[in-house]
Write a protein that holds these residues in place. Structure first.
Motif, PDB file in Angstrom:
ATOM      1  N   GLU A   7       0.843  -1.209   0.000  1.00 15.52           N
ATOM      2  CA  GLU A   7       0.000   0.000   0.000  1.00 15.52           C
ATOM      3  C   GLU A   7       0.870   1.249   0.000  1.00 15.52           C
ATOM      4  OE1 GLU A   7      -3.559   2.184  -0.048  1.00 15.52           O
ATOM      5  OE2 GLU A   7      -3.225   0.074  -0.441  1.00 15.52           O
ATOM      6  N   ILE A   8       1.945   1.230   0.780  1.00 19.18           N
ATOM      7  CA  ILE A   8       2.859   2.380   0.835  1.00 19.18           C
ATOM      8  C   ILE A   8       3.511   2.581  -0.535  1.00 19.18           C
ATOM      9  CG2 ILE A   8       5.051   3.182   1.805  1.00 19.18           C
ATOM     10  CD1 ILE A   8       4.174   1.903   4.472  1.00 19.18           C
ATOM     11  N   LYS A   9       3.971   1.508  -1.155  1.00 19.73           N
ATOM     12  CA  LYS A   9       4.589   1.619  -2.482  1.00 19.73           C
ATOM     13  C   LYS A   9       3.592   2.141  -3.516  1.00 19.73           C
ATOM     14  CE  LYS A   9       8.134  -1.925  -2.034  1.00 19.73           C
ATOM     15  NZ  LYS A   9       8.610  -3.231  -2.509  1.00 19.73           N
ATOM     16  N   ARG A  10       2.362   1.650  -3.450  1.00 20.84           N
ATOM     17  CA  ARG A  10       1.324   2.104  -4.369  1.00 20.84           C
ATOM     18  C   ARG A  10       1.058   3.593  -4.188  1.00 20.84           C
ATOM     19  NH1 ARG A  10      -3.990   3.077  -4.777  1.00 20.84           N
ATOM     20  NH2 ARG A  10      -4.475   2.676  -2.620  1.00 20.84           N
ATOM     21  N   GLU A  12       3.092   5.808  -2.840  1.00 16.86           N
ATOM     22  CA  GLU A  12       4.285   6.558  -3.266  1.00 16.86           C
ATOM     23  C   GLU A  12       4.315   6.696  -4.786  1.00 16.86           C
ATOM     24  OE1 GLU A  12       7.475   4.360  -1.493  1.00 16.86           O
ATOM     25  OE2 GLU A  12       7.440   5.567   0.334  1.00 16.86           O
ATOM     26  N   ALA A  13       3.931   5.611  -5.488  1.00 17.81           N
ATOM     27  CA  ALA A  13       3.891   5.653  -6.950  1.00 17.81           C
ATOM     28  C   ALA A  13       2.841   6.664  -7.418  1.00 17.81           C
ATOM     29  CB  ALA A  13       3.586   4.269  -7.512  1.00 17.81           C
ATOM     30  N   LEU A  14       1.675   6.673  -6.768  1.00 20.16           N
ATOM     31  CA  LEU A  14       0.638   7.660  -7.112  1.00 20.16           C
ATOM     32  C   LEU A  14       1.122   9.075  -6.854  1.00 20.16           C
ATOM     33  CD1 LEU A  14      -2.646   5.968  -5.773  1.00 20.16           C
ATOM     34  CD2 LEU A  14      -2.046   6.434  -8.159  1.00 20.16           C
ATOM     35  N   GLU A  19       3.180  14.251  -8.849  1.00 18.67           N
ATOM     36  CA  GLU A  19       4.238  15.271  -8.889  1.00 18.67           C
ATOM     37  C   GLU A  19       4.744  15.477 -10.314  1.00 18.67           C
ATOM     38  OE1 GLU A  19       7.129  13.959  -6.058  1.00 18.67           O
ATOM     39  OE2 GLU A  19       6.008  14.763  -4.352  1.00 18.67           O
ATOM     40  N   GLU A  20       4.864  14.377 -11.080  1.00 16.45           N
ATOM     41  CA  GLU A  20       5.285  14.489 -12.483  1.00 16.45           C
ATOM     42  C   GLU A  20       4.278  15.289 -13.287  1.00 16.45           C
ATOM     43  OE1 GLU A  20       6.331  10.846 -14.498  1.00 16.45           O
ATOM     44  OE2 GLU A  20       7.345  10.092 -12.702  1.00 16.45           O
ATOM     45  N   LYS A  21       2.999  15.003 -13.087  1.00 15.18           N
ATOM     46  CA  LYS A  21       1.950  15.753 -13.788  1.00 15.18           C
ATOM     47  C   LYS A  21       1.998  17.226 -13.398  1.00 15.18           C
ATOM     48  CE  LYS A  21      -1.540  12.198 -14.627  1.00 15.18           C
ATOM     49  NZ  LYS A  21      -2.923  11.761 -14.343  1.00 15.18           N
ATOM     50  N   SER A  22       2.206  17.470 -12.114  1.00 15.11           N
ATOM     51  CA  SER A  22       2.268  18.844 -11.630  1.00 15.11           C
ATOM     52  C   SER A  22       3.441  19.588 -12.267  1.00 15.11           C
ATOM     53  CB  SER A  22       2.397  18.843 -10.104  1.00 15.11           C
ATOM     54  OG  SER A  22       2.511  20.145  -9.621  1.00 15.11           O
TER      55      SER A  22
END
Length: 94
Positions: A7-10, A12-14, A19-22
């Motif tokens: 869940e933490i990895k998921r 973090e990926a989200l 952040e990339e989109k931003s």
């Protein structure tokens, strides 16, 4: 713990994706602002050029009008002078 770590990895990926989109949106916004600024500067430049040409055109038109008036005055004076000379010549002949 594996479910929690997954869940933490998921999450973090989200978060990384968000952040990339931003960053991409910020870069796009910056590019658009630069484009708008360049367009406005170009419009100002062309407007100034247009006004300068318009002013030159008005000046040329006024000068041509003056020259036409001078030419017409000169023509009228010559016509008057010639008509007087013709009258004098006709009068002296009679």
């Amino acid at each position: 713990m594996t479910k929690e770590s997954e869940e933490i990895k998921r999450l973090e990926a989200l978060l990384a994706k968000k952040e990339e989109k931003s960053k991409a949106l910020a870069a796009e916004r910056k590019r658009l602002k630069a484009s708008i600024k360049a367009k406005e500067e170009s419009e100002k430049k062309w407007k100034a050029k247009f006004l300068e040409l318009k002013k030159e055109s008005k000046t040329k038109d006024a000068e041509q009008k003056r020259n036409r008036r001078k030419s017409q005055d000169t023509t009228e004076k010559l016509f008057d002078l010639l008509s007087r000379q013709l009258k004098d010549t006709d009068f002296t002949r009679k």
